[in-house]
Motif scaffolding. Structure first.
Motif, PDB file in Angstrom:
ATOM      1  N   LEU A  38       1.809  -1.353  -9.379  1.00  0.00           N
ATOM      2  CA  LEU A  38       3.513  -1.624  -9.074  1.00  0.00           C
ATOM      3  C   LEU A  38       3.433  -3.255  -9.207  1.00  0.00           C
ATOM      4  N   LEU A 106      -0.598  -5.044  -1.866  1.00  0.00           N
ATOM      5  CA  LEU A 106      -1.661  -3.732  -1.339  1.00  0.00           C
ATOM      6  C   LEU A 106      -2.918  -4.167  -2.397  1.00  0.00           C
ATOM      7  N   VAL A 118      -3.184  -3.382  -6.206  1.00  0.00           N
ATOM      8  CA  VAL A 118      -2.576  -2.436  -6.717  1.00  0.00           C
ATOM      9  C   VAL A 118      -0.765  -2.522  -6.840  1.00  0.00           C
ATOM     10  N   ALA A 119      -0.512  -3.319  -5.586  1.00  0.00           N
ATOM     11  CA  ALA A 119       1.014  -3.410  -5.613  1.00  0.00           C
ATOM     12  C   ALA A 119       1.249  -4.820  -5.056  1.00  0.00           C
ATOM     13  N   HIS A 120       2.493  -5.417  -5.676  1.00  0.00           N
ATOM     14  CA  HIS A 120       3.014  -6.845  -5.224  1.00  0.00           C
ATOM     15  C   HIS A 120       4.599  -6.571  -4.931  1.00  0.00           C
ATOM     16  N   HIS A 121       4.910  -6.451  -3.981  1.00  0.00           N
ATOM     17  CA  HIS A 121       6.530  -6.485  -3.994  1.00  0.00           C
ATOM     18  C   HIS A 121       7.005  -7.732  -3.031  1.00  0.00           C
TER      19      HIS A 121
END
Lengths: 139, 139
Positions: A38, A106, A118-121
């Motif tokens: 994501l 994450l 697995v995630a960068h926001h």
């Protein structure tokens, strides 16, 4: 545990180094290549799956604007095979005022012991938060 | 694994139910009460530690505005003792236009097998993403 926290910090710093260098190969090597990854750039809808995420970095790196990330307030936590990092990205660019972006990144550990994103926001921090509701930022 | 995904989804839905109901007790019960928890409301700087996070919900819930969350594009992933949920919050309120907020929620499993929230990062989605850089949203 402390070794893993250090490895996660290193992976997180490598993400920003690849971003600054607009190095698509390095960026690609940092991410898990799966459909569960994501990425939410500031103001964007969430991109889902490595294909969409890779395409976004390809597009961003086409831009010839140089960005510099001054990273502050880093906090890394490891929980088993997963880890998260909260960090403030203070972004300097040639053409725009400095902005502060709050990010949550994450990571998941591979069987070989490497940490993959697995995630960068990321979201722009506005100066004066509006307490009125979840959906309202004050820009 | 599927059982855990269902439990994580349930915990995630309970978060929004508590938010809609402005139920501080329910919200408190969902979170890990530790100094590693993180909460980034749209446009806000990241709040760190349960004290700051609890205070933000206390302040938000004082407001008498009713929010309704229409949740779409939910995706839950479990990795060992950790889990994350990506979701779009389509927020309706009495006084403001509908907004879409992209959220990333993290959970950690307790030894008793319950999933507790450790991070919530939410950011308003703007209609027309600006590809120019990480720090620029187009509001």
């Amino acid at each position: 545990m402390n070794v893993d926290v250090d490895l996660v910090r290193h992976a997180n710093q490598a993400f920003y180094a690849a971003f600054e260098a607009r190095d698509l190969e390095a960026m690609s090597g940092l991410w898990e290549h799966s459909d569960r990854v994501l990425c939410t750039h500031p103001g964007w809808a969430t991109l889902r799956g490595w294909g969409q995420v890779a395409a976004s970095f390809f597009a961003l790196f086409q831009n010839d604007q140089h960005l510099q990330f001054i990273l502050t307030n880093e906090r890394a936590e490891v929980e088993g095979e997963s880890a998260w990092v909260a960090i403030d990205e203070n972004i300097l660019s040639d053409s725009q005022p400095a902005t502060t972006v709050a990010a949550l990144n994450l990571f998941v550990r591979t069987p070989a012991g490497e940490w993959r994103m697995v995630a960068h926001h990321a979201s722009t921090v506005t100066a004066d938060p509006d307490l009125s509701d979840e959906g309202d930022d004050d820009q």
